[in-house]
Write a protein that holds these residues in place. Structure first.
Motif, PDB file in Angstrom:
ATOM      1  N   VAL A 137       0.846  -1.190   0.000  1.00 16.12           N
ATOM      2  CA  VAL A 137       0.000   0.000   0.000  1.00 16.12           C
ATOM      3  C   VAL A 137       0.884   1.242   0.000  1.00 16.12           C
ATOM      4  O   VAL A 137       1.778   1.378   0.839  1.00 16.12           O
ATOM      5  CB  VAL A 137      -0.924   0.026   1.231  1.00 16.12           C
ATOM      6  N   LEU A 138       0.626   2.133  -0.946  1.00 19.28           N
ATOM      7  CA  LEU A 138       1.366   3.391  -1.010  1.00 19.28           C
ATOM      8  C   LEU A 138       0.610   4.461  -0.232  1.00 19.28           C
ATOM      9  O   LEU A 138      -0.601   4.649  -0.430  1.00 19.28           O
ATOM     10  CB  LEU A 138       1.548   3.838  -2.464  1.00 19.28           C
ATOM     11  N   VAL A 139       1.319   5.157   0.646  1.00 22.40           N
ATOM     12  CA  VAL A 139       0.709   6.223   1.439  1.00 22.40           C
ATOM     13  C   VAL A 139       1.492   7.513   1.240  1.00 22.40           C
ATOM     14  O   VAL A 139       2.612   7.516   0.715  1.00 22.40           O
ATOM     15  CB  VAL A 139       0.669   5.853   2.940  1.00 22.40           C
ATOM     16  N   ARG A 140       0.878   8.609   1.641  1.00 15.21           N
ATOM     17  CA  ARG A 140       1.528   9.903   1.491  1.00 15.21           C
ATOM     18  C   ARG A 140       2.738  10.010   2.414  1.00 15.21           C
ATOM     19  O   ARG A 140       2.785   9.397   3.485  1.00 15.21           O
ATOM     20  CB  ARG A 140       0.536  11.019   1.800  1.00 15.21           C
ATOM     21  N   ARG A 141       3.699  10.811   1.978  1.00 15.19           N
ATOM     22  CA  ARG A 141       4.913  10.990   2.771  1.00 15.19           C
ATOM     23  C   ARG A 141       4.601  11.622   4.126  1.00 15.19           C
ATOM     24  O   ARG A 141       3.698  12.445   4.254  1.00 15.19           O
ATOM     25  CB  ARG A 141       5.910  11.863   2.009  1.00 15.19           C
ATOM     26  N   ARG A 142       5.332  11.196   5.143  1.00 14.34           N
ATOM     27  CA  ARG A 142       5.217  11.676   6.521  1.00 14.34           C
ATOM     28  C   ARG A 142       3.877  11.338   7.156  1.00 14.34           C
ATOM     29  O   ARG A 142       3.395  12.048   8.048  1.00 14.34           O
ATOM     30  CB  ARG A 142       5.462  13.194   6.608  1.00 14.34           C
ATOM     31  N   THR A 143       3.233  10.262   6.714  1.00 15.56           N
ATOM     32  CA  THR A 143       1.957   9.888   7.321  1.00 15.56           C
ATOM     33  C   THR A 143       2.019   8.556   8.060  1.00 15.56           C
ATOM     34  O   THR A 143       1.059   8.198   8.744  1.00 15.56           O
ATOM     35  CB  THR A 143       0.844   9.806   6.255  1.00 15.56           C
ATOM     36  N   LEU A 144       3.108   7.802   7.936  1.00 13.65           N
ATOM     37  CA  LEU A 144       3.226   6.583   8.723  1.00 13.65           C
ATOM     38  C   LEU A 144       3.374   6.940  10.201  1.00 13.65           C
ATOM     39  O   LEU A 144       4.009   7.938  10.550  1.00 13.65           O
ATOM     40  CB  LEU A 144       4.443   5.761   8.281  1.00 13.65           C
ATOM     41  N   HIS A 145       2.782   6.125  11.052  1.00 10.27           N
ATOM     42  CA  HIS A 145       2.894   6.360  12.490  1.00 10.27           C
ATOM     43  C   HIS A 145       4.338   6.119  12.937  1.00 10.27           C
ATOM     44  O   HIS A 145       4.905   5.055  12.668  1.00 10.27           O
ATOM     45  CB  HIS A 145       1.961   5.427  13.258  1.00 10.27           C
TER      46      HIS A 145
END
Length: 588
Positions: free
Chosen positions: A555-563
């Motif tokens: 899954v690709l997520v936006r930068r700086r959004t991982l916990h």
């Protein structure tokens, strides 16, 4: 030695300063009081403005006076002997407030100033956990907090105690307490990478034993000069940036963490300019500096004074160490300075570390055997072999055992198990959590009468007297009977595309159709998108080739959004929960 009114120490025989070289204080208050008396004019702390130019400085006498004034203010506010949250911006006010808490027998709990709603929620939860609604801070941080988060009226209901506005004449009213070394000096709230943050009760004795072990392993003297950009609310930044100068008498140059993040070369320039001998950072910091060397070169740097380049706080990678050493060899950086170490807040900080004047060691092992919990040495770069970095031996006052986390039986050398620790640096337990304290700090090895141990929750093995950490037990991914370490998978993802950055991936397992399957989250960015790369396909190929397992979902997520924790570690459990409940911020 005599005492003048108001607690100022006076030494008639100035030759007593010679005795301080072998001084071993029992508390941090004793350490600062003695240094203030014997070395009053010695500069201990210098804060670098913008990470470059010297700003405020503190001598031991200056700090003692500031600490006494803040201690009196705390005591008069009814906070002596209590627990309070500390929320200070970069600068030396934190050092003054921290030592003021020590002088008042107040257990400070340093935290990062919140940058978002999640940070505010963490602050409020820790305030509730300490049982005190008073927050020690500086004027600028208080005003910023109250102005930035008007949607959180809970903040206005806190009592904001600005330590930078206390009456300095109050120092004369301080009375030195009769302090037990077992008294809780501070609460170090765990970063939360493996669960809800908990307050670790660190005593004066813990700090002093830890400092003594640092001195032992790295031959630290008062001639050493430390340089630190690490946040002082974190255990590594606190020990190397604040406690060691108190305990050992070494000078330290501090800079704001953001000064390093915005321009990593500032760290190396400060070491070069001020002839730093001891400086520490996590693995990602060495990676960042290696990339800087590729783009900016090493001209103008002289790192020959840097004798201990400590690396810890996250898994240490051999490629990172080797790349950094090669990159800065032209700047006279000594390969032997590299010093990987392993530690955790529950042990005050360090458990083991690479000693001074010795190259760090790497053991090549069979990857398949390691996944099965066995250590089989292999030839370097042979098919299927993987490098594991030694984090050095433990010191004389510490015992390290490898234990089966399920049966609690001791493992022989050459077998992977949970790392258990015993010694004077092991903290007292978790604040107001007797059950978790008993489970974590009072563990016993089955069929042995070897006393109580700290369970670290980390996996590793011992080889020829040295400790080799391999990962977190509860984060372990088991797919088709194979043990996979999430940090290894995440590292593979980070390196599969040049535009991906450190700590951009989270790997964890989810159960589907009665079996565990691998899921990988990846923070992407505009540079990756512009390259036209099919990132999921690239990740799948890299992970499959390196680890012989294919992710069930990428899954690709936006930068700086991982916990992540306040120290930048991936919070895998929180990432997994966001994946399951659909609250990820997906990349477009």
């Amino acid at each position: 030695m005599t005492a003048e009114p108001h607690g100022t120490l006076v030494y008639e025989n100035r030759d007593e300063t010679d005795e301080i070289a072998d001084f071993a204080p029992r508390t941090l208050v004793e350490a600062l009081r003695t240094r203030s008396g014997k070395q009053p004019d010695r500069v201990a702390y210098t804060f670098l403005l913008n990470g470059e130019e010297p700003g405020e400085e503190l001598t031991y006498h200056d700090l003692d006076t500031a600490a006494r004034a803040r201690a009196v203010a705390l005591e008069e506010a009814g906070l002596g002997g209590r627990s309070v949250v500390m929320l200070h911006g970069p600068g030396l006010e934190f050092v003054k407030a921290f030592t003021g808490c020590l002088y008042a027998r107040t257990a400070g709990a340093p935290l990062q100033a919140p940058q978002n709603t999640a940070g505010v929620e963490r602050l409020l939860s820790v305030v509730q956990d300490t049982g005190c609604t008073v927050v020690l801070t500086d004027t600028e941080t208080r005003d910023d907090m109250l102005g930035r988060f008007p949607e959180h009226p809970e903040l206005t209901r806190l009592t904001w105690f600005t330590t930078d506005t206390v009456d300095t004449t109050g120092a004369e009213r301080w009375v030195e307490p009769d302090l037990d070394p077992e008294h809780t000096a501070m609460l170090q709230y765990t970063s939360g990478s493996t669960g809800r943050p908990k307050g670790v009760m660190v005593s004066h004795r813990n700090f002093c034993v830890q400092a003594a072990e640092n001195q032992e392993v790295w031959n630290v003297s008062d001639d050493d000069i430390a340089v630190s950009w690490l946040p002082t609310f974190h255990d590594m930044g606190l020990m190397y940036g604040v406690v060691m100068p108190l305990w050992r008498g070494m000078r330290v140059y501090l800079m704001a963490p953001q000064a390093f993040v915005r321009r990593p070369r500032r760290w190396l320039e400060a070491i070069s300019r001020y002839r730093g001998t001891l400086s520490a950072g996590p693995n990602f910091a060495y990676d960042m500096c290696s990339r800087v060397a590729d783009t900016e070169g090493t001209d103008g740097l002289d790192l020959s004074s840097w004798r201990m380049a400590v690396c810890g706080a996250e898994p240490v990678r051999m490629p990172s160490m080797e790349r950094f050493a090669r990159a800065y060899a032209p700047a006279r950086f000594a390969y032997r300075a590299l010093a990987p170490g392993y530690g955790l807040a529950e042990n005050t900080l360090k458990v083991s570390a690479t000693p001074a004047d010795r190259d760090y060691r790497t053991l090549w092992v069979c990857g398949t055997a390691l996944a099965a919990g066995r250590v089989e040495t292999a030839v370097q770069d042979a098919p299927g072999s993987v490098p594991v970095v030694s984090n050095g031996p433990h010191q004389s006052g510490t015992t390290v055992r490898i234990v089966d986390p399920v049966t609690r039986r001791a493992c022989p050398d050459g077998e992977v198990g949970e790392i258990w620790v015993q010694g004077g640096s092991v903290a007292k337990g978790y604040w107001r959590r007797p059950v978790e304290t008993r489970e974590t700090f009072r563990a016993r090895i089955a069929d042995e009468d070897s006393g109580e141990f700290l369970r670290t929750g980390d996996l590793g093995f011992r080889h020829e007297g040295e400790l080799y950490p391999t990962g977190r037990w509860k984060d372990l991914i088991i797919v088709d009977g194979r043990n996979l370490y999430p940090q290894d998978i995440e590292y593979t993802v980070e390196k599969c595309h040049p535009a991906l950055h450190a700590t951009c991936a989270a790997a964890f397992a989810v159960e589907r159709d009665g079996r565990e399957q691998l899921v990988v989250l990846v923070e992407t960015n505009a540079e990756v998108a512009a390259s036209g790369t099919d990132l999921p396909a690239l990740v799948r190929s890299a992970v499959g080739r390196r680890h012989e397992v294919l992710p069930a979902d990428i899954v690709l997520v936006r930068r700086r959004t991982l916990h992540k924790t306040t120290s930048g570690k991936i919070r895998r459990r929180a990432c997994k929960q966001s994946y399951l409940d659909g609250s990820l911020q997906y990349a477009r």
